[in-house]
Design a protein around this motif. Structure first.
Motif, PDB file in Angstrom:
ATOM      1  N   ASP A   1      32.654  -9.797   6.696  1.00  0.00           N
ATOM      2  CA  ASP A   1      32.301  -8.739   5.750  1.00  0.00           C
ATOM      3  C   ASP A   1      32.771  -9.205   4.374  1.00  0.00           C
ATOM      4  O   ASP A   1      33.968  -9.202   4.097  1.00  0.00           O
TER       5      ASP A   1
ATOM      6  N   HIS B   1      33.672 -11.610  13.085  1.00  0.00           N
ATOM      7  CA  HIS B   1      33.685 -10.604  14.146  1.00  0.00           C
ATOM      8  C   HIS B   1      32.257 -10.223  14.508  1.00  0.00           C
ATOM      9  O   HIS B   1      31.330 -10.465  13.727  1.00  0.00           O
TER      10      HIS B   1
ATOM     11  N   HIS C   1      30.007 -12.480  12.215  1.00  0.00           N
ATOM     12  CA  HIS C   1      29.822 -12.509  10.750  1.00  0.00           C
ATOM     13  C   HIS C   1      31.135 -12.169  10.063  1.00  0.00           C
ATOM     14  O   HIS C   1      32.084 -11.746  10.712  1.00  0.00           O
TER      15      HIS C   1
HETATM   16 FE    FE Z   1      31.368  -6.484  10.111  1.00  0.00          FE
END
Ligand code: FE
Ligand code: MD3
Length: 217
Positions: free
Chosen positions: A137, A191, A135
């Motif tokens: 952030d 990540h 994913h």
């Molecule tokens: Fe993350």
């Protein structure tokens, strides 16, 4: 005598390594504070219990989470976001311990990021087989701030790729006490964490705890 013995040994691994563009690993950096950090995590979890949140797609996460700080990361059927209150208790998240803020600021400084002032700390708890799929952030307002991640307990195989989900991934093992500062280009890299392997850690038993300190608002 000592010199002769040491001459035959490999040099110690560097403490500070660039593992990606703008991403710096500080190996064992939090080791001297591990016991203190874990006591603080226990106190936070007593007020804001670990829970398995649900993704917008309706899946229960295998990682249990809680937060401290003004902003707490939450997910439910409505989406991902930062919220001032714990949806489980209706109360504000426990305050960010001063020691967390100081540690994060010092780590960010050691990695070259000045004046990092986190307002959010997501605490992730992994048990064997728990994982985090790849994913980005993206829920923080200003992605110019770095993220400081601190690992405790069982080792994890962390993977990170690039800006595109299909970019090739690199694998890095994160050990008890390791701190990684993610800034620059790496800040928006995909990540994730591979399923936690079974094991027993002297301080944490069958668990890994990861703290991510961010500037959310
Ligand atoms: Fe993350
Ligand atoms: C790379 N947590 O909470 S920490 C997360 O180990 C998260 O629990 C993982 O990914 C964990 O969102 C990984 C390392 C990390 C954190 C944030 C990043 C790596 C990052 C942001 C951008 C790039």
């Amino acid at each position: 005598m000592t010199g002769d013995l040491l001459a035959g040994l490999a040099p110690p691994p560097p403490t500070r390594e660039e593992i990606g563009p703008g991403a710096v690993r500080l190996r064992g950096w939090a080791l001297p504070r591990a016991v203190e950090l874990l006591a603080a995590v226990e106190a936070i979890a007593a007020a804001a219990p670990f829970r398995h949140m649900v993704t917008p797609g309706g899946f229960e996460m295998s990682v249990a989470m809680t937060n401290c700080g003004a902003a707490g990361w939450v997910t439910d059927r409505a989406g991902y976001r930062y919220a001032p209150d714990d949806p489980l208790t209706g109360r504000p998240w426990p305050p960010l311990p001063v020691a967390f803020g100081d540690l994060a600021q010092a780590a960010a400084g050691a990695a070259g990021y000045r004046d990092f002032q986190p307002d959010a700390c997501l605490i992730n708890r992994y048990e064997p087989r728990a994982r985090l799929t790849l994913h980005q952030d993206r829920d923080e307002r200003d992605k110019g701030h770095p993220i400081v991640s601190l690992s405790l307990g069982l080792p994890a195989i962390f993977q990170f790729g690039g800006l595109k989900r299909a970019d090739p991934v690199r694998r890095v093992t994160l050990l008890h006490g390791d701190v990684v500062v993610w800034g620059g280009a790496a800040r928006l890299f995909h990540h994730g964490v591979l399923p936690l392997k079974d094991g027993t850690h002297p301080l944490l038993g069958k668990r890994r705890v990861n703290l991510t300190l961010r500037r959310a608002w």
